[in-house]
Design a protein around this motif. Structure first.
Motif, short mmCIF file in Angstrom:
data_model
loop_
_atom_site.label_atom_id
_atom_site.label_comp_id
_atom_site.label_asym_id
_atom_site.label_seq_id
_atom_site.Cartn_x
_atom_site.Cartn_y
_atom_site.Cartn_z
N ARG A 1 0.85 -1.19 0.00
CA ARG A 1 0.00 0.00 0.00
C ARG A 1 0.89 1.24 0.00
NH1 ARG A 1 -3.92 -0.20 4.86
NH2 ARG A 1 -3.90 2.07 4.73
N LEU A 2 0.28 2.41 -0.21
CA LEU A 2 1.06 3.63 -0.39
C LEU A 2 2.04 3.88 0.75
CD1 LEU A 2 -1.40 6.33 -1.84
CD2 LEU A 2 0.54 5.25 -2.97
N GLU A 3 1.59 3.65 1.98
CA GLU A 3 2.46 3.94 3.11
C GLU A 3 3.72 3.07 3.09
OE1 GLU A 3 -1.77 4.91 4.32
OE2 GLU A 3 -0.75 3.25 3.31
N GLU A 4 3.57 1.83 2.68
CA GLU A 4 4.72 0.94 2.61
C GLU A 4 5.66 1.35 1.48
OE1 GLU A 4 3.34 -3.40 3.91
OE2 GLU A 4 1.98 -2.52 2.42
N ILE A 5 5.10 1.77 0.36
CA ILE A 5 5.92 2.26 -0.75
C ILE A 5 6.68 3.51 -0.31
CG2 ILE A 5 5.84 3.29 -3.06
CD1 ILE A 5 3.46 1.47 -3.67
N ALA A 6 6.00 4.41 0.39
CA ALA A 6 6.64 5.64 0.87
C ALA A 6 7.81 5.33 1.79
CB ALA A 6 5.61 6.51 1.59
N ASP A 7 7.66 4.32 2.64
CA ASP A 7 8.75 3.96 3.55
C ASP A 7 9.96 3.45 2.79
OD1 ASP A 7 7.36 4.68 5.82
OD2 ASP A 7 6.59 2.67 6.21
N LEU A 8 9.74 2.67 1.72
CA LEU A 8 10.86 2.18 0.91
C LEU A 8 11.55 3.32 0.17
CD1 LEU A 8 9.43 -1.14 -0.60
CD2 LEU A 8 11.15 -0.89 1.18
N ILE A 9 10.75 4.22 -0.38
CA ILE A 9 11.33 5.38 -1.07
C ILE A 9 12.16 6.21 -0.10
CG2 ILE A 9 10.80 7.55 -2.27
CD1 ILE A 9 10.28 5.13 -4.01
N TYR B 1 -2.93 0.29 10.05
CA TYR B 1 -1.74 -0.20 10.74
C TYR B 1 -2.10 -0.83 12.08
CZ TYR B 1 3.03 -0.31 12.54
OH TYR B 1 4.24 -0.70 13.04
N SER B 2 -1.50 -1.98 12.35
CA SER B 2 -1.69 -2.67 13.62
C SER B 2 -0.45 -2.44 14.49
CB SER B 2 -1.90 -4.17 13.41
OG SER B 2 -1.86 -4.86 14.65
N ALA B 3 -0.60 -1.60 15.51
CA ALA B 3 0.52 -1.36 16.40
C ALA B 3 0.90 -2.62 17.16
CB ALA B 3 0.15 -0.24 17.38
N GLU B 4 -0.10 -3.45 17.45
CA GLU B 4 0.15 -4.69 18.18
C GLU B 4 1.02 -5.65 17.39
OE1 GLU B 4 -2.38 -8.40 20.18
OE2 GLU B 4 -3.43 -6.62 19.43
N GLU B 5 0.75 -5.78 16.07
CA GLU B 5 1.52 -6.69 15.23
C GLU B 5 2.69 -5.99 14.55
OE1 GLU B 5 -0.75 -9.02 12.50
OE2 GLU B 5 -2.33 -9.47 13.93
N GLY B 6 2.68 -4.64 14.58
CA GLY B 6 3.76 -3.90 13.94
C GLY B 6 3.76 -4.02 12.44
N ARG B 7 2.57 -4.05 11.83
CA ARG B 7 2.47 -4.21 10.37
C ARG B 7 1.17 -3.57 9.88
NH1 ARG B 7 2.53 -10.11 8.87
NH2 ARG B 7 3.80 -10.44 10.74
N TRP C 1 -0.61 -5.05 7.27
CA TRP C 1 -1.51 -6.14 6.91
C TRP C 1 -1.54 -7.13 8.07
CZ3 TRP C 1 -4.02 -5.03 2.49
CH2 TRP C 1 -3.41 -4.14 1.62
N ARG C 2 -2.45 -6.89 9.01
CA ARG C 2 -2.49 -7.74 10.20
C ARG C 2 -2.89 -9.17 9.86
NH1 ARG C 2 -6.21 -4.22 13.81
NH2 ARG C 2 -5.18 -2.58 12.60
N LYS C 3 -2.24 -10.11 10.51
CA LYS C 3 -2.52 -11.52 10.24
C LYS C 3 -3.82 -11.99 10.87
CE LYS C 3 1.94 -13.72 9.35
NZ LYS C 3 2.88 -14.78 9.80
N THR C 4 -4.09 -11.53 12.09
CA THR C 4 -5.25 -12.01 12.83
C THR C 4 -6.41 -11.04 12.70
OG1 THR C 4 -3.77 -13.05 14.43
CG2 THR C 4 -6.08 -12.77 15.07
N LEU C 5 -7.54 -11.53 12.18
CA LEU C 5 -8.75 -10.73 12.07
C LEU C 5 -9.80 -11.29 13.02
CD1 LEU C 5 -9.04 -10.17 8.20
CD2 LEU C 5 -8.34 -8.51 9.92
N THR C 6 -10.27 -10.46 13.94
CA THR C 6 -11.30 -10.89 14.88
C THR C 6 -12.68 -10.68 14.28
OG1 THR C 6 -11.50 -8.70 15.91
CG2 THR C 6 -9.79 -10.17 16.77
N PHE C 7 -13.68 -11.23 14.95
CA PHE C 7 -15.06 -11.02 14.50
C PHE C 7 -15.38 -9.54 14.50
CE2 PHE C 7 -19.60 -10.44 15.38
CZ PHE C 7 -20.15 -11.16 14.33
N SER C 8 -14.89 -8.82 15.48
CA SER C 8 -15.11 -7.37 15.55
C SER C 8 -14.45 -6.66 14.37
CB SER C 8 -14.56 -6.83 16.87
OG SER C 8 -14.68 -5.42 16.91
#
Length: 355
Positions: A119-127, A266-272, A274-281
């Motif tokens: 996503r754009l934010e990740e591209i921006a970080d690489l640039i 962004y998931s601060a808990e996972e530090g990414r 694209w979070r791996k764990t998706l809850t029902f909420s």
């Protein structure tokens, strides 16, 4: 005796011609194209021949005789050895000086590789890792897609106010140390235009816009681990939006988890991102990007698709009747595909049992 004199005279004339030609050749080598003039940036493209470079040097008024430049390069064993890159040259330089500059004077450039599916934010970080522009500067420009619309016909179907999410083509780029965010983004949009133009006339989805194809491609890119499955996954998603299948799959909802991941951010808990764990909420988030809640495509792309995903979105497997897919137990990124909900639940149970 007369023949000997004629022969000697002929030899003398040839020697004189050669001497004059050599004098003119050396004079041309030592003479710049102009006695004054500002330095200019000159780019040697990858794969260019010495003759091609000489022709463009002449067109830029940096040399006068392209044929002599090519000959000089050959005499010095440099034919085909000139390096691609950006150079600063001046019309006051001699051909010999320009040849030296094209071997040693390349401007420093930074290389950055943008993988598919970011996503754009990740591209921006690489640039930003190049230290040429900051992530914030890059994002500020990339989020204003409107300023690029008139330059690129393929952006014409973007909604008003849309960002360039999905349109910055993933590839390896050389970035100049003085490049602006606009210049970097133009390079990436140029690349997108080049690549998309190869499939533009062969899109198989009736009435679909470029924006819709790119949006679908971004979802396929995030869903498919295997390139070989992209056309099938694309077909599943296009099938789910067909009116005849609406009753079979929640009224046309795509149900794609990556769109939920995008909406959550962004998931601060996972530090990414694209979070791996998706809850029902998480799956209930009220966002137009949540395709588990809202029918049809989201408002725009969720990531930057590569060429394989773009091709799959434009040309899904038309023979596929599937509406569902679930990860297989093979643990190689492959999926099992199903046409009915009963079949899907059976595959899903198999997957859960092998975990």
């Amino acid at each position: 005796m007369r023949h000997v004199r004629a022969l000697m005279l002929g030899i003398a004339l040839i020697a004189l011609v050669v001497s004059c030609a050599g004098y003119l050749f050396l004079g041309e080598l030592r003479a710049p194209a102009a006695t004054q003039g500002d330095p200019v940036e000159f780019t040697v493209a990858s794969g260019e021949t010495t003759a091609d470079i000489a022709t463009r040097l002449s067109a830029a008024q940096l040399i006068r005789q392209p044929a002599l430049f090519t000959l000089l390069a050959r005499l010095r064993g440099l034919d085909g050895q000139l390096q691609s890159g950006r150079y600063i040259l001046s019309p006051t330089m001699t051909m010999s000086e320009i040849l030296i500059a094209l071997q040693t004077g390349r401007l420093e450039e930074f290389q950055v590789t943008i993988p598919e599916g970011l996503r754009l934010e990740e591209i921006a970080d690489l640039i930003a890792q190049t230290k040429v522009v900051s992530a914030e500067e890059f994002l500020r420009v990339a989020r204003d897609g409107e300023q690029f619309r008139d330059q690129y016909f393929l952006l014409s179907s973007m909604p008003p106010g849309a960002s360039l999410e999905g349109y910055l083509f993933p590839d390896t780029y050389q970035i100049a140390p003085d490049a602006t965010p606009e210049a970097i983004i133009n390079r990436m949009l140029d690349r997108f235009s080049e690549q998309y133009s190869t499939i533009e006339r062969s899109v198989r989805i009736p009435g679909v816009s470029v924006h819709q194809v790119v949006t679908m491609a971004s979802i396929v890119q995030r869903e498919a681990a295997l390139m070989s499955e992209m056309p099938t996954i694309s077909a599943v998603f296009w099938n789910r939006m067909k009116p005849e299948y609406a009753a079979d799959f929640a009224g046309g909802q795509l149900g794609a988890d990556p769109t939920v991941q995008y909406a959550l951010g962004y998931s601060a808990e996972e530090g990414r991102w694209w979070r791996k764990t998706l809850t029902f909420s998480d799956l209930q988030i009220d966002s137009p990007y949540n395709t588990r809640r809202y029918a049809g495509l989201p408002p725009g792309p969720i990531a930057a698709p590569g060429m394989d995903a773009l091709l799959a979105a434009a040309q899904p497997d038309e023979a596929v009747p599937y509406l569902f897919f679930v990860a297989s137990c093979a643990k190689d990124g492959s999926h099992q595909f199903a046409q009915t909900i009963e079949e899907f639940r059976r595959y899903e149970a198999e997957y859960l049992n092998c975990q």
